[in-house]
Design a protein around this motif. Structure first.
Motif, short mmCIF file in Angstrom:
data_model
loop_
_atom_site.label_atom_id
_atom_site.label_comp_id
_atom_site.label_asym_id
_atom_site.label_seq_id
_atom_site.Cartn_x
_atom_site.Cartn_y
_atom_site.Cartn_z
N TRP A 198 0.82 -1.20 0.00
CA TRP A 198 0.00 0.00 0.00
C TRP A 198 0.86 1.26 0.00
O TRP A 198 0.49 2.27 -0.61
CB TRP A 198 -0.95 -0.02 1.20
CG TRP A 198 -1.96 -1.11 1.07
CD1 TRP A 198 -1.94 -2.33 1.68
CD2 TRP A 198 -3.13 -1.09 0.24
NE1 TRP A 198 -3.02 -3.08 1.29
CE2 TRP A 198 -3.77 -2.35 0.40
CE3 TRP A 198 -3.69 -0.15 -0.62
CZ2 TRP A 198 -4.94 -2.67 -0.27
CZ3 TRP A 198 -4.87 -0.47 -1.28
CH2 TRP A 198 -5.48 -1.72 -1.10
N LYS A 199 2.01 1.21 0.65
CA LYS A 199 2.90 2.36 0.64
C LYS A 199 3.50 2.59 -0.75
O LYS A 199 3.61 3.73 -1.21
CB LYS A 199 4.01 2.17 1.68
CG LYS A 199 3.54 2.29 3.12
CD LYS A 199 4.70 2.14 4.09
CE LYS A 199 4.24 2.35 5.53
NZ LYS A 199 5.35 2.19 6.48
N VAL A 200 3.87 1.51 -1.42
CA VAL A 200 4.47 1.64 -2.75
C VAL A 200 3.43 2.11 -3.76
O VAL A 200 3.69 3.00 -4.58
CB VAL A 200 5.09 0.30 -3.19
CG1 VAL A 200 5.52 0.36 -4.66
CG2 VAL A 200 6.29 -0.04 -2.32
N THR A 201 2.23 1.55 -3.70
CA THR A 201 1.21 1.90 -4.70
C THR A 201 0.73 3.34 -4.55
O THR A 201 0.21 3.92 -5.52
CB THR A 201 0.02 0.92 -4.64
OG1 THR A 201 -0.70 0.98 -5.88
CG2 THR A 201 -0.93 1.25 -3.51
N THR A 202 0.91 3.92 -3.37
CA THR A 202 0.48 5.31 -3.15
C THR A 202 1.65 6.28 -3.10
O THR A 202 1.45 7.47 -2.86
CB THR A 202 -0.32 5.43 -1.84
OG1 THR A 202 0.47 4.94 -0.74
CG2 THR A 202 -1.62 4.64 -1.92
N GLY A 203 2.88 5.79 -3.31
CA GLY A 203 4.03 6.67 -3.36
C GLY A 203 4.63 7.04 -2.04
O GLY A 203 5.58 7.84 -1.98
N ALA A 204 4.12 6.48 -0.93
CA ALA A 204 4.72 6.76 0.37
C ALA A 204 6.13 6.16 0.45
O ALA A 204 7.01 6.70 1.13
CB ALA A 204 3.85 6.21 1.49
N VAL A 205 6.34 5.05 -0.24
CA VAL A 205 7.66 4.46 -0.47
C VAL A 205 7.83 4.36 -1.97
O VAL A 205 6.93 3.85 -2.66
CB VAL A 205 7.79 3.08 0.20
CG1 VAL A 205 9.11 2.42 -0.20
CG2 VAL A 205 7.69 3.19 1.72
N ARG A 206 8.95 4.84 -2.50
CA ARG A 206 9.11 4.93 -3.95
C ARG A 206 10.21 3.99 -4.43
O ARG A 206 11.36 4.10 -4.03
CB ARG A 206 9.40 6.37 -4.37
CG ARG A 206 8.27 7.31 -3.92
CD ARG A 206 8.26 8.63 -4.63
NE ARG A 206 7.09 9.40 -4.23
CZ ARG A 206 6.74 10.56 -4.77
NH1 ARG A 206 7.47 11.07 -5.75
NH2 ARG A 206 5.66 11.19 -4.35
N PHE A 207 9.80 3.06 -5.29
CA PHE A 207 10.72 2.10 -5.88
C PHE A 207 11.21 2.54 -7.26
O PHE A 207 12.01 1.86 -7.89
CB PHE A 207 10.04 0.73 -6.02
CG PHE A 207 9.98 -0.05 -4.73
CD1 PHE A 207 10.50 0.46 -3.55
CD2 PHE A 207 9.40 -1.31 -4.70
CE1 PHE A 207 10.44 -0.26 -2.37
CE2 PHE A 207 9.35 -2.04 -3.52
CZ PHE A 207 9.86 -1.51 -2.35
N HIS A 208 10.68 3.64 -7.75
CA HIS A 208 11.06 4.15 -9.06
C HIS A 208 11.41 5.63 -8.94
O HIS A 208 10.83 6.36 -8.12
CB HIS A 208 9.94 3.96 -10.07
CG HIS A 208 9.53 2.53 -10.24
ND1 HIS A 208 10.26 1.62 -10.97
CD2 HIS A 208 8.48 1.84 -9.72
CE1 HIS A 208 9.67 0.44 -10.91
NE2 HIS A 208 8.59 0.54 -10.16
N ALA A 209 12.37 6.07 -9.74
CA ALA A 209 12.83 7.45 -9.66
C ALA A 209 11.71 8.43 -9.99
O ALA A 209 11.67 9.54 -9.48
CB ALA A 209 14.03 7.66 -10.58
N SER A 210 10.81 8.01 -10.89
CA SER A 210 9.70 8.88 -11.28
C SER A 210 8.40 8.23 -10.86
O SER A 210 8.01 7.18 -11.39
CB SER A 210 9.71 9.10 -12.79
OG SER A 210 8.60 9.87 -13.20
#
Length: 418
Positions: A198-210
């Motif tokens: 849920w953090k990745v899908t909402t951008g709270a944790v970012r796995f991609h530079a953009s």
């Protein structure tokens, strides 16, 4: 495990993670080097012992990772699964058996842990059958031609007394987990989502530079209960005569009731300037086309295999699910890797429960462990597989009986990619 050509396969240490990530990006034809903060964020997925690399001269040339997962089976029970992901081999090191070595190590460990199955989403079809995986679910994407859909352009919201609200990522992280749990308890093929998802899908944790923040919308029933949610993006495309020609792309849509699905799809098709809606990956029997006045407005864009399953424990797998009818079936399961082969008797009761024990009598059906996985979630037909030569009837009518026991009224589906 060091091979004769000097390539060492081992669980990586944290100090090897950056090199491992670079190798994974190369394998997936992505930009090799990521910013340090992105690599550090991805360390949240690092699990000691389950993040494996192959090293040649100290350089990582193949990657493999697995993690703990729960998979919903027919009837709503969940079984522990070994989820396989991040599998790559550098183009300079193909055909050296590196994937076979990493896979054998991982499946043996999963069997020892007591996992019932292993799962993966296959980037390429021909690879994983040789390790006992079979395509157990498929997925379909539709493109809706909005002007042809037949919806009333004057509509202002759901007609059932519910409402749709735009929300932000923080709201999604609060409301989404419980909503997904309601969905996956009822959906064979669905998997759990942890807090990191849920953090990745909402951008709270970012796995991609953009990271491009999507739009989020929530459907609430007339009683105020959250029953649906969608994440979507939109492009900015205008024709030469200044006509808006924008396309909405759905990242994911969760609806736990038909009313929620209807309201969300109608909402997406009502957004000003939007002439096409790309559905994202959906169940192959999704309601979407027939939620529109003109179902032909929803054209199939892509249809393909999706979740692949490898059964590690036949007894627990067959006893975990429910059955459509009472009956008995003896299965001769072939497994070249020696993890789940044998002869088993399945006894299904009228109440839907089943028991499975090793058997010594004559088999009714003979099949590979990969074909058992294809049948296990209820999506495929044993009669069809027999016609293809992938299942052998040892008793006349056994394939038809297997269909009566195993097939489901709605097709299984995995909403996730991992």
């Amino acid at each position: 495990m060091t091979s004769r050509d000097g390539i060492d396969v081992h669980p990586i240490t944290e100090s090897e993670f950056a090199d491992w990530t670079r190798a994974m990006n190369i394998g997936f034809l992505r930009e090799p080097t990521l910013p340090e903060e992105i690599v550090d964020a991805r360390r949240a997925q690092f699990t000691p012992g389950r993040t494996v690399g192959a090293f040649d001269g100290g350089r990582c040339v193949a990657t493999f990772r697995s993690f703990a997962q729960e998979l919903t089976v027919v009837g709503g029970a969940a079984v522990p699964a070994d989820a396989v992901t991040n599998v790559t081999v550098a183009p300079t090191h193909r055909r050296r058996g590196l994937l076979t070595r990493m896979m054998a190590r991982d499946l043996a460990a999963a069997k020892d842990r007591g996992d019932v199955v292993a799962t993966l989403i296959a980037a390429e079809y021909p690879i994983y059958g040789r390790y006992g995986f079979g395509p157990a679910t498929s997925a379909t994407e539709w493109t809706v031609d909005v002007p042809r859909a037949g919806l009333d352009p004057r509509r202002s919201g759901p007609e059932d007394g519910g409402r749709i609200d735009l929300v932000d990522g923080e709201d999604v992280r609060k409301l989404g987990p419980e909503l997904h749990e309601r969905l996956r308890r009822e959906l064979p093929g669905a998997v759990d989502r942890d807090e990191l998802w849920w953090k990745v899908t909402t951008g709270a944790v970012r796995f991609h530079a953009s990271f491009h923040e999507p739009f989020y919308a929530v459907y609430r029933s007339a009683g105020g209960e959250v029953e649906g949610m969608v994440a979507y993006t939109a492009d900015d495309n205008w024709g030469d005569a200044k006509q808006p020609l924008n396309t909405v792309r759905v990242k994911w849509l969760t609806g736990v009731t038909p009313a929620a699905e209807r309201a969300l799809w109608h909402y997406l098709c009502s957004i000003d300037w939007v002439v096409k809606v790309r559905s994202g990956w959906r169940a192959p029997d999704d309601l979407l086309p027939h939620l529109l006045p003109d179902p032909r407005a929803a054209a199939v864009t892509t249809q393909a295999d999706w979740l692949w399953v490898r059964i590690l424990d036949v007894v627990r797998a067959l006893e975990a699910r429910t059955y459509q009818a009472a009956g008995s079936l003896v299965l001769e399961v072939a497994d070249g890797d020696g993890l789940a082969g044998g002869r088993y008797r399945l006894e299904a009761s009228a109440d839907g429960t089943g028991s499975c024990v090793p058997a010594t009598g004559s088999a009714d059906l003979t099949l590979d462990v990969a074909e058992l996985a294809v049948l296990w979630l209820g999506d495929e037909s044993a009669v069809r597989l027999a016609a293809l030569g992938r299942v052998r009837e040892e008793r006349a009518g056994a394939a038809r009986q297997a269909d009566a026991l195993l097939r489901t009224s709605r097709r299984p589906w995995c909403p996730d990619i991992f």
